[in-house]
Scaffold this motif. Structure first.
Motif, short mmCIF file in Angstrom:
data_model
loop_
_atom_site.label_atom_id
_atom_site.label_comp_id
_atom_site.label_asym_id
_atom_site.label_seq_id
_atom_site.Cartn_x
_atom_site.Cartn_y
_atom_site.Cartn_z
N LYS A 135 18.03 -31.02 2.48
CA LYS A 135 18.71 -31.67 3.60
C LYS A 135 17.91 -32.84 4.16
N ASN A 136 17.08 -33.44 3.33
CA ASN A 136 16.28 -34.58 3.76
C ASN A 136 17.19 -35.81 3.93
N GLY A 137 16.92 -36.58 4.98
CA GLY A 137 17.75 -37.75 5.26
C GLY A 137 17.44 -38.94 4.36
N ASN A 138 16.23 -39.06 3.90
CA ASN A 138 15.84 -40.15 3.02
C ASN A 138 16.37 -39.86 1.61
N LEU A 139 17.23 -40.73 1.11
CA LEU A 139 17.88 -40.48 -0.18
C LEU A 139 16.88 -40.48 -1.35
N PHE A 140 15.90 -41.38 -1.30
CA PHE A 140 14.91 -41.42 -2.38
C PHE A 140 14.12 -40.12 -2.45
N ILE A 141 13.63 -39.66 -1.30
CA ILE A 141 12.87 -38.40 -1.27
C ILE A 141 13.76 -37.24 -1.68
N LYS A 142 14.99 -37.24 -1.20
CA LYS A 142 15.91 -36.15 -1.52
C LYS A 142 16.17 -36.06 -3.02
N TYR A 143 16.57 -37.18 -3.63
CA TYR A 143 16.94 -37.12 -5.04
C TYR A 143 15.74 -37.01 -5.98
N SER A 144 14.63 -37.61 -5.61
CA SER A 144 13.44 -37.43 -6.45
C SER A 144 12.91 -36.01 -6.33
N GLY A 145 12.99 -35.42 -5.14
CA GLY A 145 12.59 -34.02 -4.97
C GLY A 145 13.51 -33.08 -5.72
N LEU A 146 14.81 -33.36 -5.67
CA LEU A 146 15.76 -32.52 -6.40
C LEU A 146 15.54 -32.63 -7.91
N ALA A 147 15.30 -33.84 -8.38
CA ALA A 147 15.05 -34.01 -9.82
C ALA A 147 13.76 -33.31 -10.24
N LEU A 148 12.73 -33.43 -9.41
CA LEU A 148 11.47 -32.75 -9.73
C LEU A 148 11.63 -31.23 -9.69
N SER A 149 12.38 -30.73 -8.73
CA SER A 149 12.57 -29.28 -8.66
C SER A 149 13.37 -28.77 -9.87
N TRP A 150 14.37 -29.52 -10.30
CA TRP A 150 15.13 -29.11 -11.49
C TRP A 150 14.27 -29.21 -12.76
N LEU A 151 13.42 -30.22 -12.82
CA LEU A 151 12.51 -30.34 -13.95
C LEU A 151 11.56 -29.15 -14.01
N ILE A 152 10.98 -28.79 -12.89
CA ILE A 152 10.07 -27.64 -12.84
C ILE A 152 10.83 -26.36 -13.15
N PHE A 153 12.04 -26.25 -12.62
CA PHE A 153 12.85 -25.03 -12.82
C PHE A 153 13.15 -24.80 -14.30
N PHE A 154 13.46 -25.86 -15.02
CA PHE A 154 13.82 -25.70 -16.43
C PHE A 154 12.66 -25.92 -17.39
N LEU A 155 11.46 -26.03 -16.88
CA LEU A 155 10.27 -26.22 -17.71
C LEU A 155 10.00 -25.01 -18.57
#
Length: 143
Positions: free
Chosen positions: A123-143
């Protein structure tokens, strides 16, 4: 065939990386554990380093569980602490720091770290932080 920590430490000390690769990559497809063992092979005392890393993984995992319980489920501090402490200290896991169970504590750390990061940036307001964090979390999740 069962491999315990002493067998793995012997293979690491004798630098038999080909046999480790045959066991973990070719037969069982346990890539994270193989690369973790290769990293341990670079140290002078792989047993001590593996015990320390197992401890650090379980502490970080417990902190991630605590953060998830506090942030996502809004549990009070005492309940979230009790549940995360129970998760990390339950007697079921008495052998959880053995090197043969490295895949277990490494994958627990990666899973709960990815979930915590996802809930942190969800729920972060900054779109860059939100989408880069989501991409990083999905990358770690499927590692």
């Amino acid at each position: 065939m069962y491999w315990d920590g002493w067998d793995l430490i012997t293979l690491l000390q004798e630098k038999k990386y080909g046999l480790l690769r045959e066991i973990y990559v070719t037969q069982f497809q346990r890539y994270t554990e193989y690369y973790f063992l290769r990293l341990l092979g670079l140290t002078s005392n792989p047993l001590l380093v593996s015990k320390f890393l197992a401890f650090a993984c379980w502490i970080l995992t417990a902190l991630f569980v605590y953060g998830i319980l506090r942030k996502k489920f809004s549990l009070p501090i005492n309940k979230a602490f009790f549940l995360s402490a129970f998760f990390s200290l339950a007697p079921v896991y008495l052998v959880k720091i053995d090197l043969a169970f490295a895949h277990y504590f490494i994958n627990n750390l990666l899973f709960f770290g990815a979930v915590f990061l996802y809930f942190l940036v969800e729920k972060n307001g900054n779109l860059f932080i939100k989408y880069s964090g989501l991409a990083l979390s999905w990358l770690i999740f499927f590692l």
